[in-house]
Write an enzyme that holds these catalytic residues in place. Structure first.
Site, PDB file in Angstrom:
ATOM      1  CE  LYS A 115      -5.777  39.669  22.362  1.00 57.62           C
ATOM      2  NZ  LYS A 115      -7.153  39.972  21.962  1.00 57.62           N
ATOM      3  CE  LYS A 198      -2.963  33.353  15.717  1.00 55.59           C
ATOM      4  NZ  LYS A 198      -4.358  33.485  15.767  1.00 55.59           N
ATOM      5  CE  LYS A 201      -7.451  41.089  14.330  1.00 51.44           C
ATOM      6  NZ  LYS A 201      -8.276  39.911  14.204  1.00 51.44           N
TER       7      LYS A 201
HETATM    8  P1  ATP Z   1      -4.676  38.632  16.432  1.00 48.25           P
HETATM    9  O1  ATP Z   1      -3.568  39.116  15.584  1.00 48.25           O
HETATM   10  O2  ATP Z   1      -5.374  39.733  17.200  1.00 48.25           O
HETATM   11  O3  ATP Z   1      -4.369  37.421  17.245  1.00 48.25           O
HETATM   12  P2  ATP Z   1      -5.846  37.039  14.392  1.00 48.25           P
HETATM   13  O4  ATP Z   1      -5.584  37.566  13.041  1.00 48.25           O
HETATM   14  O5  ATP Z   1      -4.973  35.935  14.875  1.00 48.25           O
HETATM   15  O6  ATP Z   1      -5.829  38.210  15.426  1.00 48.25           O
HETATM   16  P3  ATP Z   1      -8.390  36.442  15.595  1.00 48.25           P
HETATM   17  O7  ATP Z   1      -9.277  37.640  15.553  1.00 48.25           O
HETATM   18  O8  ATP Z   1      -7.727  36.075  16.868  1.00 48.25           O
HETATM   19  O9  ATP Z   1      -7.333  36.560  14.407  1.00 48.25           O
HETATM   20  O10 ATP Z   1      -9.179  35.174  15.135  1.00 48.25           O
HETATM   21  C1  ATP Z   1     -10.380  35.133  14.436  1.00 48.25           C
HETATM   22  C2  ATP Z   1     -10.635  33.699  14.015  1.00 48.25           C
HETATM   23  O11 ATP Z   1      -9.725  33.308  12.992  1.00 48.25           O
HETATM   24  C3  ATP Z   1     -10.484  32.675  15.123  1.00 48.25           C
HETATM   25  O12 ATP Z   1     -11.520  31.710  15.014  1.00 48.25           O
HETATM   26  C4  ATP Z   1      -9.136  32.058  14.876  1.00 48.25           C
HETATM   27  O13 ATP Z   1      -9.052  30.732  15.326  1.00 48.25           O
HETATM   28  C5  ATP Z   1      -9.013  32.133  13.354  1.00 48.25           C
HETATM   29  N1  ATP Z   1      -7.620  32.303  12.932  1.00 48.25           N
HETATM   30  C6  ATP Z   1      -6.850  33.390  13.154  1.00 48.25           C
HETATM   31  N2  ATP Z   1      -5.631  33.234  12.634  1.00 48.25           N
HETATM   32  C7  ATP Z   1      -5.604  32.017  12.069  1.00 48.25           C
HETATM   33  C8  ATP Z   1      -4.622  31.259  11.355  1.00 48.25           C
HETATM   34  N3  ATP Z   1      -3.431  31.747  11.116  1.00 48.25           N
HETATM   35  N4  ATP Z   1      -4.944  30.042  10.908  1.00 48.25           N
HETATM   36  C9  ATP Z   1      -6.167  29.533  11.132  1.00 48.25           C
HETATM   37  N5  ATP Z   1      -7.145  30.180  11.793  1.00 48.25           N
HETATM   38  C10 ATP Z   1      -6.884  31.404  12.259  1.00 48.25           C
END
Ligand code: ATP
Ligand code: LTN
Length: 338
Positions: A115, A198, A201
């Site tokens: 980050k 993956k 957001k």
């Molecule tokens: P960032 O873009 O900031 O990494 P994010 O959209 O990946 O955010 P997080 O806030 O990091 O989401 O994750 C919140 C929860 O959702 C966590 O438990 C994470 O494991 C799950 N999660 C996030 N993205 C995925 C995905 N693509 N598939 C499955 N689980 C996910």
């Protein structure tokens, strides 16, 4: 009757909508786990400010994320669903844990490195650096046995275990040493436009993310336009056919069916049929969640009331742990004035 194991997890309220990855990867499991565990789920707003946030948006996103948790099936009368900043013990315990964390130890956290690199190292805040210590405090305050998170959070739970063990041995048994409950890799959702990464957001391709709060037409369109390949056979091959594999995974989890039965059903039919059926399934699930979220948001006072009741419940547990910690640290108790 034996007590149910304690469970603790949460997300940062850093967007106005959750996405399909959050729903499949986190919320669906949480919903199931709340049946067998004493569950605490929270909105990590203190964590959210470790990167710049617009205050108006943060307030709004906190309500919206809470509403989406409830709409997706987290029951606030059964699980404790609360906002982190409503329980001051989180910030208080984080400070104490800061003092038993090594600088080198914190420097090894890979999420911080990623980050910080993204923001340019000079722009990264000290808050971002100590993020995992705040997270450790979240978990330890509730004496949680299990922490359901994605693989990317494993290192933070390991740090939490180390800090708990260290505190217990230096100051006396205080914390339950938690375990990571790593959510199934099969529940990982990939970007529809870039199925090597993956769904996230912070992704660069808006068309690759299915938002829970998208309307049904938009969702269907994104699924119909998902990247597949030239081969046109509906078979699961993560390496060579990541786009199709991703669609099959989503279908399998949401439709509660095996990948094999889907391969059979769509054998000899094109990707168009698969996408159409998947679009119907996804919208039939996300549609009602979106509607329910909007209903909840229509009455913000009631939503805030639910969060306040839950924050009271959370505080009771958190305050008890913090009081013990303060005592063990040797802080002079404040006298009660008559
Ligand atoms: P960032 O873009 O900031 O990494 P994010 O959209 O990946 O955010 P997080 O806030 O990091 O989401 O994750 C919140 C929860 O959702 C966590 O438990 C994470 O494991 C799950 N999660 C996030 N993205 C995925 C995905 N693509 N598939 C499955 N689980 C996910
Ligand atoms: N870092 C987590 C959010 C989070 C969390 C926690 C998860 C903050 N504190 C405590 C589990 C337990 C994330 O970004 N998914």
């Amino acid at each position: 009757m034996t007590a149910k194991p304690r469970l603790f997890s949460g997300m940062q309220p850093s967007a106005d909508s959750l996405h399909l990855g959050n729903y499949i990867g986190a919320l669906l499991s949480w919903k199931e786990l709340q049946e067998t565990h004493e569950a605490f789920f929270f909105l990590a707003d203190l964590h959210a400010i470790t990167v710049p946030q617009d205050p108006t948006a943060l307030r709004e996103n906190t309500r919206r994320t809470a509403a989406q948790y409830i709409a997706a099936g987290i029951d606030p009368s059964r699980s404790t669903l609360f906002v982190q900043s409503h329980v001051p013990a989180h910030a208080q315990l984080a400070w104490v844990l800061n003092t038993i964390t090594g600088f080198g130890e914190a420097s090894r956290m890979t999420q911080f490195k990623d980050k910080a690199a993204k923001q340019g190292n000079d722009a990264a805040s000290v808050g971002l650096f100590t993020y995992p210590i705040l997270q450790a405090g979240d978990i330890l305050l509730y004496q949680a046995n299990q922490v359901p998170v994605g693989e990317d959070q494993r290192q933070h739970v390991e740090l939490t275990r180390d800090l708990a063990t260290r505190f217990n041995s230096r100051f006396g048994e205080t914390f339950t040493v938690p375990e990571a409950y790593i959510l199934k890799e099969t529940a990982k959702v990939f970007d529809l436009q870039n199925p090597q990464s993956k769904m996230s957001k912070s992704s660069e391709s808006p068309a690759g993310i299915v938002w829970v709060m998208d309307d049904e037409k938009t969702t269907a369109k994104k699924i119909m336009r998902a990247v597949t390949d030239a081969d046109a056979s509906v078979t699961f091959d993560r390496e060579n056919k990541p786009g199709v594999a991703n669609l099959l995974t989503i279908f399998s989890v949401l439709g509660e069916r095996s990948i094999e039965s889907l391969e059979n059903e769509f054998a000899g039919r094109g990707y168009g049929d698969l996408k159409k059926a998947l679009a119907e399934l996804v919208t039939s699930i996300l549609g009602p969640i979106r509607t329910r979220t909007l209903e909840l948001l229509d009455d913000p006072a009631e939503l805030d009331r639910i969060l306040a009741i839950n924050a009271d419940r959370a505080s009771e547990v958190a305050e008890a742990t913090l009081a013990q910690v303060y005592d063990r640290m040797g802080f002079l108790p404040r006298a009660t004035l008559r």
